[in-house]
Design a protein around this motif. Structure first.
Motif: not given
Length: 120
Positions: A16-23, A54-59, A77-79, A105-107
């Motif tokens: 998985y990529s960074c964004s996929q991992s979080v999402m 990872a930020v984009c996915a969290a958002e 707030e997240f950023e 960053c994912v963590e």
């Protein structure tokens, strides 16, 4: 470290990529399937949208869970929390200054997201 943070880190160690991992770790919070999360998050990996993936996915998760009315406030707030922890939210800046490896960053992203969701 919470269960979803551990899951996100495990996904990042695999295919998985960074964004996929979080999402994918938070797909239930976003109200979507694992496969949908993987597909939706794919374009955000590797800083393709300037911000860390990872930020984009969290958002994306925050928007899906809490709706557009609260999204702007929650994203800010997240950023803020991510920037305080990592030093930047821009992927290129994080990488070029060696602020944090992608798995870190994912963590951090998952940790912050898990905290924000549990406190809501």
């Amino acid at each position: 470290m919470g269960a979803k943070t551990l899951q996100a880190v495990d996904y990042m160690k695999g295919p998985y990529s960074c964004s996929q991992s979080v999402m994918c770790a938070f797909c239930d919070d976003a109200g979507i399937s694992h496969e949908e999360a993987k597909k939706i998050a794919a374009p955000y990996s590797g800083g393709r949208k300037i911000k860390c993936g990872a930020v984009c996915a969290a958002e994306l998760v925050l928007s899906a869970k809490f709706g557009d009315a609260q999204a702007e406030k929650l994203h800010a707030e997240f950023e803020k929390k991510f920037r305080e922890k990592v030093g930047a939210i821009n992927c290129r800046e994080i990488r070029s200054q060696n602020l944090r490896p992608c798995i870190g960053c994912v963590e951090d992203s998952a940790n912050i997201l898990e905290e924000m969701i549990s406190n809501s």
